[in-house]
Design a protein around this motif. Structure first.
Motif, PDB file in Angstrom:
ATOM      1  N   THR A   1       0.832  -1.201   0.000  1.00 36.57           N
ATOM      2  CA  THR A   1       0.000   0.000   0.000  1.00 36.57           C
ATOM      3  C   THR A   1       0.867   1.251   0.000  1.00 36.57           C
ATOM      4  O   THR A   1       0.612   2.212  -0.735  1.00 36.57           O
ATOM      5  CB  THR A   1      -0.928   0.002   1.227  1.00 36.57           C
ATOM      6  N   ALA A   2       1.907   1.252   0.840  1.00 33.61           N
ATOM      7  CA  ALA A   2       2.811   2.407   0.888  1.00 33.61           C
ATOM      8  C   ALA A   2       3.483   2.628  -0.454  1.00 33.61           C
ATOM      9  O   ALA A   2       3.633   3.769  -0.922  1.00 33.61           O
ATOM     10  CB  ALA A   2       3.852   2.195   1.982  1.00 33.61           C
ATOM     11  N   SER A   3       3.886   1.532  -1.095  1.00 29.49           N
ATOM     12  CA  SER A   3       4.533   1.640  -2.402  1.00 29.49           C
ATOM     13  C   SER A   3       3.572   2.214  -3.432  1.00 29.49           C
ATOM     14  O   SER A   3       3.945   3.091  -4.230  1.00 29.49           O
ATOM     15  CB  SER A   3       5.031   0.263  -2.835  1.00 29.49           C
ATOM     16  N   GLN A   4       2.323   1.743  -3.416  1.00 31.17           N
ATOM     17  CA  GLN A   4       1.319   2.222  -4.362  1.00 31.17           C
ATOM     18  C   GLN A   4       0.997   3.699  -4.122  1.00 31.17           C
ATOM     19  O   GLN A   4       0.818   4.470  -5.068  1.00 31.17           O
ATOM     20  CB  GLN A   4       0.037   1.388  -4.209  1.00 31.17           C
TER      21      GLN A   4
ATOM     22  N   GLY B   1       4.804   5.854  -4.054  1.00 33.81           N
ATOM     23  CA  GLY B   1       5.753   5.647  -5.133  1.00 33.81           C
ATOM     24  C   GLY B   1       7.145   5.284  -4.670  1.00 33.81           C
ATOM     25  O   GLY B   1       8.136   5.691  -5.293  1.00 33.81           O
ATOM     26  N   VAL B   2       7.243   4.520  -3.585  1.00 34.37           N
ATOM     27  CA  VAL B   2       8.555   4.101  -3.077  1.00 34.37           C
ATOM     28  C   VAL B   2       8.662   2.594  -3.212  1.00 34.37           C
ATOM     29  O   VAL B   2       7.660   1.878  -3.133  1.00 34.37           O
ATOM     30  CB  VAL B   2       8.755   4.523  -1.601  1.00 34.37           C
ATOM     31  N   PRO B   3       9.857   2.056  -3.436  1.00 35.91           N
ATOM     32  CA  PRO B   3       9.999   0.602  -3.579  1.00 35.91           C
ATOM     33  C   PRO B   3       9.761  -0.120  -2.265  1.00 35.91           C
ATOM     34  O   PRO B   3       9.999   0.425  -1.182  1.00 35.91           O
ATOM     35  CB  PRO B   3      11.446   0.438  -4.048  1.00 35.91           C
ATOM     36  N   VAL B   4       9.265  -1.364  -2.375  1.00 33.63           N
ATOM     37  CA  VAL B   4       9.001  -2.167  -1.180  1.00 33.63           C
ATOM     38  C   VAL B   4      10.303  -2.505  -0.461  1.00 33.63           C
ATOM     39  O   VAL B   4      10.387  -2.442   0.773  1.00 33.63           O
ATOM     40  CB  VAL B   4       8.255  -3.460  -1.559  1.00 33.63           C
ATOM     41  N   GLU B   5      11.318  -2.853  -1.243  1.00 35.14           N
ATOM     42  CA  GLU B   5      12.603  -3.197  -0.647  1.00 35.14           C
ATOM     43  C   GLU B   5      13.230  -1.975   0.016  1.00 35.14           C
ATOM     44  O   GLU B   5      13.312  -0.896  -0.576  1.00 35.14           O
ATOM     45  CB  GLU B   5      13.553  -3.748  -1.718  1.00 35.14           C
TER      46      GLU B   5
ATOM     47  N   ARG C   1       4.382   2.335   8.416  1.00 34.42           N
ATOM     48  CA  ARG C   1       3.485   2.530   9.562  1.00 34.42           C
ATOM     49  C   ARG C   1       2.312   3.421   9.167  1.00 34.42           C
ATOM     50  O   ARG C   1       1.171   3.179   9.568  1.00 34.42           O
ATOM     51  CB  ARG C   1       4.259   3.153  10.724  1.00 34.42           C
ATOM     52  N   ARG C   2       2.589   4.455   8.365  1.00 31.81           N
ATOM     53  CA  ARG C   2       1.504   5.332   7.940  1.00 31.81           C
ATOM     54  C   ARG C   2       0.522   4.592   7.040  1.00 31.81           C
ATOM     55  O   ARG C   2      -0.701   4.754   7.158  1.00 31.81           O
ATOM     56  CB  ARG C   2       2.080   6.558   7.219  1.00 31.81           C
ATOM     57  N   ALA C   3       1.043   3.780   6.130  1.00 31.35           N
ATOM     58  CA  ALA C   3       0.171   2.998   5.259  1.00 31.35           C
ATOM     59  C   ALA C   3      -0.670   2.015   6.070  1.00 31.35           C
ATOM     60  O   ALA C   3      -1.858   1.803   5.795  1.00 31.35           O
ATOM     61  CB  ALA C   3       0.995   2.250   4.222  1.00 31.35           C
TER      62      ALA C   3
END
Length: 932
Positions: A740-743, A746-750, A758-760
């Motif tokens: 969700t955070a990545s979506q 726009g940041v990579p999961v890795e 935490r925010r996501a």
């Protein structure tokens, strides 16, 4: 009538007979106070008409309207087929006198009222709809009756009045597999057991539709029946061709039904205020009378309420007479009652005890009822008022031996052919299980009421008796008093105890008779029979098992908490610049808002500032240290008082274990609640909260096992809202919060920053509860604008969630309830209100189907679990929302985990196949903290 219609005329045809039966079955019995006349169906009918008159539903407004009724049960169809509708039961006795009143009501609303001897309402509706269409006008049939769907076409549509949804050609095809012009062909083949239309044996709607689609129409099908390849189906059509043709005549509506009405008589007119108000007043519908009078500008006459003592009893039941009950004091009388139970095949049972704690209460007596007004009380443990030299009260003479009574009752109470009926049956089940009697099968009027009315009222017996039986039960305080001088039931004289106790069984039986037929009508039978009633023995056995706690560990924790609180007190006093009582909201408010001058202070009626958790969290989010430390202090103080200090006091003197009690009706979503003590609210997000679980331990040679659904509510959301990205993530086993955070950002999961994840996570879980920017800012302690920006981005990325929310709220406003995936109905009585409460009602409606489905799933797992683990040295001890806790012998830990996980992960099946997998995390250890 055809010539009277012209272009622009739009006729509304209301299926009055359907309105009546819908009103009768949807509402509890109601009688007019002045004379006892049944008027419940009339009340519902009037409310439905008033809603129709008032509603601007967005469909074409009518120029003409009529309410159509069935005139009698015998019609021309009985001449064609004498057995037509032969199996239909006669209308209930209390409904019959209401039929003419509904006609009076229609005329009072100034709407045309039409019925014709020898013809059904459906035929009259068909004739009027066809006449309107043929003359160039149009018609809307207000009904959801499938038999009327054959009329739909150019110029004629249908409106489902319950769902406020138009039914057109596409909806008919969805239901029948053919368009309206071929509905009668499908019905002729499939038949109708309700109306006793024979049809073709063994052919249902789906097969009939396929045949008509293939051959075009019924006559062609019958003419070419020998071409059908399936031998059985071919022979059925050949052998029953005449029967099928008769069935078509029975299901075809008669558009040539004679009509003796004029267009002028059908014109839409405003209700005559004085006439309508007078009728409603005569019926003694106080609320509707006042509402109508206010809207129409009329004066509402006063309606005198009858005294409470004159409240009528439920239909077909004798009045409740406490003096008529029997007190059983010899075995011959008991044998007669047991014979009566065997003869009737059911018994309402209630136990009288010395306390509400069924794990320690003593059995004082048992009451039984086999029919309304036919009840008894069996005193077993009543004692004289004075104590002897040893502090014991003498047992009152004349009572039967408890062991002999229980031995005599055991065969019928355990007989699977005899239904045992109770109100809050889990209590009585445990009381008798402690004496070696495990009752089965069971019925519970409290759970019936909950399945029917969750969220609309409470489900205690006294309230149900007044609401549905018009009876005020004998108050318990009249027997035992209150305050310091309160007695326990054993000290109540038998002659006073007997009427009270037997009345409980009598009322319970009457409530069962009232609720049982309503379950299928309101379509909650499955909920009650598969999700409510089976929980009784499951929870009772869990509660009786209890769980061990380490009181020494709790004592050490309590001391540590006291030291931490002292340190926080010093810190708080230092920040305040003075000492004060932190536990005093008044003093705290003065420090924060008077002395320190912090913004956001709100004073109540007493002049004191509010220092609620919400207020302190807002201040902490703004960066103020003192309120943040007070929140920490309060959390530790609550853990100390609620758990480390209190839990040792709940240890049972005989078992050495803590026995919580679960309420099945505690939350309207189906979630269980735990009391005495509450083991479901132990916080697990803080180190201190997690430490509490260390005190819950397994006996020597055993381990505690915890199995917990992983993100079950998010999985359900992904399924019900049909969110491709979330469903795929769950299918692939990806970290949903990181995804969700990545979506969103726009940041990579890795290598993701834990703060972003935490925010996501906060948004993922917050959205389920309809969280606002204000709420998220408080949770994350960030500015409100930033929190709102996160939520806006979330909905942009997952628009399906917004669509789900909007639809759920719209459905709740229209229907007054939402449903879970398993059919649980969750009423939303406040959804249409305005003001500050509206937001809370909206959020509750959004969350209810998700939380309710999660509750249903774990209930299904719990119901299946005892049988699944019966051969293992293990037992289920606790349920904490999405988690189950077991006690298992060391060497059976792995088999238990494998079995329990399999049951939990398959709990939604076979009724429902989720588009995302259910995943269960498992752990085990010497204590609960290690296991989780």
């Amino acid at each position: 009538m055809d010539d009277a219609f012209g272009k622009g005329c739009h006729l509304h045809l209301i299926d009055g007979s359907a309105f009546i039966f819908r009103a009768y079955h949807a509402l509890p019995p109601l009688t007019r106070k002045s004379d006892g006349l049944p008027v419940g169906a009339v009340a519902g009918f009037c409310n439905m008409l008033w809603r129709y008159v008032q509603t601007d539903d967005g469909h074409t407004a009518p120029t003409h309207a009529a309410v159509i009724f069935d005139h009698s049960s015998k019609t021309f169809r009985n001449e064609i087929y004498p057995a037509y509708k032969a199996q239909r039961p006669e209308p209930p006795e209390d409904l019959r006198p209401q039929f003419p009143l509904t006609r009076d009501a229609t005329r009072a609303f100034n709407i045309a009222c039409i019925e014709t001897q020898g013809y059904e309402a459906d035929d009259i509706i068909a004739a009027m709809a066809c006449a309107a269409r043929n003359a160039g006008g149009s018609a809307t049939i207000i009904s959801s009756d499938k038999d009327l769907m054959q009329l739909i076409g150019d110029g004629v549509d249908m409106l489902d009045p319950i769902k406020n949804k138009l039914i057109g050609r596409d909806e008919v095809f969805e239901k029948f597999g053919v368009f309206p012009d071929r509905v009668v062909d499908v019905q002729a083949l499939a038949g109708d057991p309700v109306d006793n239309v024979p049809g073709a044996p063994g052919i249902g709607i789906k097969t009939a539709a396929l045949l008509i689609q293939e051959y075009g129409d019924l006559e062609t099908l019958l003419a070419r029946a020998e071409e059908i390849k399936q031998p059985k189906r071919r022979q059925t059509l050949i052998d029953h061709a005449d029967q099928i043709r008769i069935s078509k005549r029975l299901v075809t509506l008669d558009c040539d039904t004679p009509l003796d009405v004029t267009l002028e008589s059908l014109a839409v007119k405003r209700p005559d205020a004085d006439r309508l108000v007078a009728f409603l007043s005569e019926m003694e519908f106080r609320t509707l009378t006042n509402r109508v009078a206010e809207v129409l500008g009329a004066e509402a006459p006063a309606i005198q309420a009858a005294p409470a003592s004159d409240a009528p009893t439920a239909p077909d039941q004798p009045a409740i007479d406490a003096s008529a009950y029997e007190t059983v004091t010899d075995m011959a009388a008991l044998d007669a009652w047991i014979a009566a139970i065997v003869e009737t095949g059911h018994v309402a049972i209630d136990t009288e005890t010395t306390s509400l704690d069924e794990m320690q209460a003593g059995l004082v007596g048992i009451s039984l009822a086999v029919a309304p007004g036919r009840a008894c009380y069996i005193p077993l443990g009543h004692v004289a008022g004075g104590d002897d030299l040893f502090g014991q009260s003498a047992r009152v003479a004349g009572q039967l031996d408890p062991a002999a009574v229980l031995a005599a009752l055991r065969p019928v109470l355990q007989d699977p052919a005899i239904l045992k009926i109770g109100q809050n049956m889990k209590y009585d089940w445990k009381m008798l299980a402690r004496h070696g009697i495990e009752m089965t099968p069971l019925a519970d009027t409290m759970l019936m009421s909950y399945a029917l009315n969750a969220g609309t009222h409470n489900h205690g017996m006294d309230e149900l008796a007044e609401r549905y039986l018009g009876h005020k039960c004998i108050p318990i305080k009249d027997l035992i008093g209150s305050g310091k001088g309160q007695l326990n039931f054993a000290q109540v004289a038998i002659d006073k105890a007997a009427p009270y106790a037997a009345e409980d069984a009598d009322v319970t039986l009457r409530l069962w008779q009232h609720f049982a037929p309503m379950l299928p009508v309101e379509k909650v039978s499955t909920t009650y029979h598969t999700l409510e009633r089976p929980m009784i023995p499951v929870l009772a056995q869990m509660e009786m098992a209890g769980i061990r706690i380490d009181t020494d560990t709790l004592k050490r924790m309590s001391n540590a908490f006291a030291q931490k609180m002292a340190g926080l007190e010093d810190e708080i006093h230092g920040l305040a610049g003075q000492s004060f009582n932190i536990g005093s909201p008044k003093q705290l408010g003065e420090i924060l808002f008077d002395k320190m001058g912090l913004a956001g202070g709100k004073q109540g009626k007493t002049g004191a500032f509010s220092t609620s958790a919400d207020v302190l969290e807002d201040l902490a989010a703004e960066g103020h240290d003192l309120p943040a430390r007070v929140l920490d202090w309060r959390q530790i103080a609550k853990l100390k008082s609620t758990y480390t200090d209190a839990l040792p006091t709940y240890v049972h003197p005989d078992t050495g274990r803590v026995h919580t009690s679960y309420s099945i009706t505690g939350a309207q979503t189906g979630r269980l609640s735990s009391t005495e003590p509450n083991l479901q609210n132990i916080p697990i997000r803080t180190d201190e909260g997690r430490r509490i679980r260390q005190a819950f331990i397994a006996p020597e040679g055993y381990r505690l096992v915890s199995l917990d659904y992983s993100q079950i509510e998010l999985r359900i959301l992904a399924h019900v809202a049909d969110i491709p990205a979330l469903k795929q993530a769950f299918l692939d086993g990806i970290d949903i919060h990181a995804m969700t955070a990545s979506q969103m950002f726009g940041v990579p999961v890795e290598g993701m920053d834990p703060m972003i994840r935490r925010r996501a996570k906060a948004i993922n879980f917050g959205v389920i509860y309809g969280i606002s920017g204000f709420g998220l800012s408080r949770n994350l302690r960030i500015p409100r604008a930033e929190a709102q920006s996160f939520i806006d981005t979330y909905f942009e990325r997952f628009p399906e969630i917004r669509a789900y929310m909007d639809k759920t709220v719209a459905d709740a406003k229209q229907d007054g309830y939402v449903t879970t995936l398993f059919g649980r109905r969750i009423n939303t009585p406040g959804i249409n209100q305005s003001g500050p409460a509206a937001g809370g009602a909206r959020r509750a409606a959004i969350n209810a189907p998700i939380q309710g489905a999660a509750a249903d799933i774990i209930r299904r797992a719990m119901i299946r679990m005892p049988q699944a683990i019966a051969d293992l040295p293990a037992r289920m001890l606790l349920q904490v929302h999405d988690e189950l806790v077991f006690e298992v012998r060391d060497d059976a830990t792995v088999p238990l985990i494998d079995t329990a996980r399999r049951i939990m992960e398959a709990a939604a099946e076979p009724s429902l196949r989720l588009s995302v997998p259910l995943v269960v995390d498992a752990g085990h250890g010497a204590n609960w903290a290690e296991a989780h």
